[in-house]
Design an enzyme around this catalytic site. Structure first.
Site, PDB file in Angstrom:
ATOM      1  CD  GLU A 211      -1.857  -2.330   0.840  1.00  0.00           C
ATOM      2  OE1 GLU A 211      -1.108  -2.892   1.654  1.00  0.00           O
ATOM      3  OE2 GLU A 211      -2.335  -2.904  -0.159  1.00  0.00           O
ATOM      4  CG  ASN A 296      -1.963  -5.178  -2.903  1.00  0.00           C
ATOM      5  OD1 ASN A 296      -1.561  -5.619  -1.834  1.00  0.00           O
ATOM      6  ND2 ASN A 296      -1.912  -3.884  -3.197  1.00  0.00           N
ATOM      7  CG  ASP A 338      -5.728  -5.072  -1.003  1.00  0.00           C
ATOM      8  OD1 ASP A 338      -4.559  -5.259  -1.363  1.00  0.00           O
ATOM      9  OD2 ASP A 338      -6.080  -5.060   0.198  1.00  0.00           O
TER      10      ASP A 338
END
Length: 618
Positions: A211, A296, A338
């Site tokens: 992220e 991801n 995700d």
């Protein structure tokens, strides 16, 4: 999906091994006492096959989290009581599994990653403490709480990771540091939360930070020196991903030169394209292959990275000695939800269509349970384990690719409702257990959906790089988690116990016919492994998001241990003191756990359970 005609038969050889372990366990207490310390030169393979020890977070290289012990069984588990406890003094999310080597238990905490050695012959008295003092600033970089998922053991050393990107070897007997290697940089968004795995003379470690725009990698370090032996990136040219001429993926879509470059819009995209490696690694000694999934792609806003985004959300099979990839399968090409591929791949053998097969089972975030041939990667079956899954309509067994539901793909600047599973997936990192006795996989998982809107985001090094506004909620039915038994040979759910909150703990199953797991609202539960019937539960001090284990103590008795201490992504509303009125907090997880503070509070405590001794004493 075409129904497979499967002739069921658990591997005779594997079952025989289980029986042998169970028979070994019935040895008198003096037998365990005489083997309280590992013999010099005792290999990790020997330790994983001894039901008395728990030498790695998943118990064994196959990642089964299965214990051959059976003193505690379905008939007497209701008598379990606390033998002793240990407070870690840390208030963030505890996700680790303790290790047991001989008469010593090793426990690691979340940041500041304190490693304890506890004396099992003295009810958990402290033998030594190792404090690595990781950088305080690393707490502000970690995506989803400051967790640590466990340590590894080999040849007299404990191997541990710290949140600020160090891998450290510690003398298992004295607690003295042997070596310390820095692998990443928190200023780039890199942290380490996974448990290492030791294979031969390799310590395998991956990076977190999907992220924050990291470029995912897996590294191998020399167990004796800490020197980096090889690095396999998840994106970029084949030479960086360690793909060579003998790379042989089972599906045409996964073949071609330099797909880790050409499936991205440009170099600038794949250099910050994610694919972190923060989950579980399993190992097949016969094939000499390790198996792990990549995370991801970044950012979550998929409109900024057109293409299939190789090699994110991918299962790799690699040679641990060279790091070279032998095959790979991308579970979720051009991921839009995700759906990290880091969940465990559990190795098992079974007969299919009358033929013995070497298999792996992987419960993916997209809500489907994949069963694959671990020698080739080919998918044999893929069926939902989470009811109500709607982002993937089915998995095409010819191409290996999911058939995506276009109605549930996030839209730019427009909210798409009722995306199921949520970004947490049908299941996140919390590992499953497999019993060769029942032939069932025990899956602790989520039952969440979400509303989502994506928008353009700019990359700033070391800061969140997401581009999505998410609010999670319970999936249809109202429950938010479940503990499910799945038959990987017949590709179907056998039973499922619903829970109020996501089941964020790991699973344990034993030869005694009992499966264990914990809940975020402070219950530690034992259920019948064949039926799911609740047999026993105990109210602990904080929510459970760690991994239970079983071991035989120096007194010859079977013990069950688990860390309590709510946190992780699911418990961030409590561990991080987030405002429960903001449903978008913790990347949207607060929306599904706004009431969690009404059920639990912080606090890391190790609980060790046993059956009462004659006379009633625990």
């Amino acid at each position: 999906m075409k129904r497979l005609a499967l002739a069921v038969a658990i591997s005779t050889a594997l079952f025989a091994t289980v029986q042998a372990r169970a028979q070994k366990h019935t040895a008198p207490a003096s037998a365990r006492s005489s083997a309280a310390q590992p013999a010099a030169g005792e290999s990790l393979t020997q330790l994983e096959n001894d039901p008395a020890d728990w030498p790695m977070p998943a118990k064994n290289y196959a990642g089964t989290r299965f214990s051959g012990l059976k003193q505690i069984d379905a008939a007497n588990v209701k008598k379990l009581s606390v033998a002793w406890t240990f407070s870690t003094g840390v208030l963030r999310g505890h996700e680790a599994a303790p290790l047991v080597i001989g008469d010593t238990m090793y426990v690691i905490t979340p940041w500041p990653d304190i490693l304890y050695a506890l004396d099992l012959s003295r009810d958990g008295a402290i033998k030594w403490v190792f404090k690595p003092h990781p950088a305080r600033a690393s707490q502000g970089v970690a995506c989803c709480d400051v967790v640590n998922r466990g340590v590894a053991y080999s040849d007299g050393k404990i191997f541990m990771n710290t949140l600020d990107d160090h891998t450290i070897a510690v003398d298992a007997a004295t607690g003295k540091q042997v070596w310390n290697t820095k692998l990443g940089d928190i200023s780039h968004g890199e942290t380490i939360t996974m448990a290492p795995l030791v294979v031969k003379n390799h310590v395998l470690v991956g990076v977190s930070g999907g992220e924050l725009g990291v470029r995912g990698w897996l590294k191998s370090l020399d167990t004796n020196t800490g020197k980096v032996q090889w690095t396999a990136y998840s994106t970029g040219p084949d030479k960086d991903v360690l793909i060579g001429n003998d790379f042989n993926p089972p599906y045409p879509e996964d073949k071609g030169p330099n797909l880790g470059e050409s499936s991205w819009p440009n170099k600038a995209a794949w250099e910050i394209g994610g694919g972190p490696v923060w989950g579980w690694i399993t190992y097949d000694p016969k094939a000499n292959l390790i198996y792990y999934g990549t995370g991801n792609p970044g950012p979550w806003n998929a409109y900024q990275r057109p293409g299939l985004n190789f090699w994110t959300c991918t299962l790799f099979a690699r040679d641990p000695d060279t790091g070279m990839a032998k095959w790979a399968v991308q579970w979720n090409p051009h991921d839009t939800h995700d759906y990290d591929g880091v969940n465990e791949s559990v190795l098992f053998n079974a007969d299919i269509d009358g033929k013995p097969r070497e298999l792996l089972a992987h419960p993916d975030r997209n809500g489907f349970l994949y069963v694959q041939d671990r020698t080739t990667g080919k998918i044999i079956s893929a069926q939902p384990f989470m009811p109500g899954t709607n982002t993937v309509e089915r998995v095409n067994l010819v191409t290996g690719a999911p058939v995506v539901n276009p109605a549930k793909v996030p839209q730019l600047d427009k909210t798409v409702h009722d995306i199921c599973p949520a970004s947490t997936g049908g299941k996140d990192w919390q590992p499953s257990a497999y019993s060769p006795v029942t032939g069932l996989l025990y899956i602790p998982h989520n039952h969440l959906c979400q509303d989502e809107e994506v928008s353009k985001v700019s990359y700033i090094e070391g800061t969140p790089y997401v581009g999505a506004k998410v609010a999670m909620k319970a999936a249809p039915g109202g429950w938010r988690g479940a503990f499910t038994a799945y038959d990987p040979v017949h590709a179907k759910v056998i039973w499922s116990d619903h829970e109020n909150f996501p089941v964020w703990s790991g699973a344990l199953v034993t030869a005694g016919g009992v499966a264990f797991y914990g809940t975020m609202d402070r219950w530690f539960k034992a259920v019948d492994a064949r039926t799911g019937k609740l047999l026993w539960k105990f109210r602990v001090g904080s929510g459970i998001s760690a991994q239970p284990i079983a071991f035989k103590g120096p007194d010859g008795r079977e013990y069950i241990a688990v860390l309590a201490g709510v946190g992780g992504w699911s418990g961030a509303v409590v561990a991080g003191d987030l405002d429960p009125r903001d449903p978008y907090g913790a990347l949207g997880f607060v929306g599904a756990t706004q009431d969690l503070p009404d059920y639990t509070a912080k606090g890391g405590v190790l609980y060790v359970f046993a059956l009462p001794q004659p006379g009633g004493s625990p």
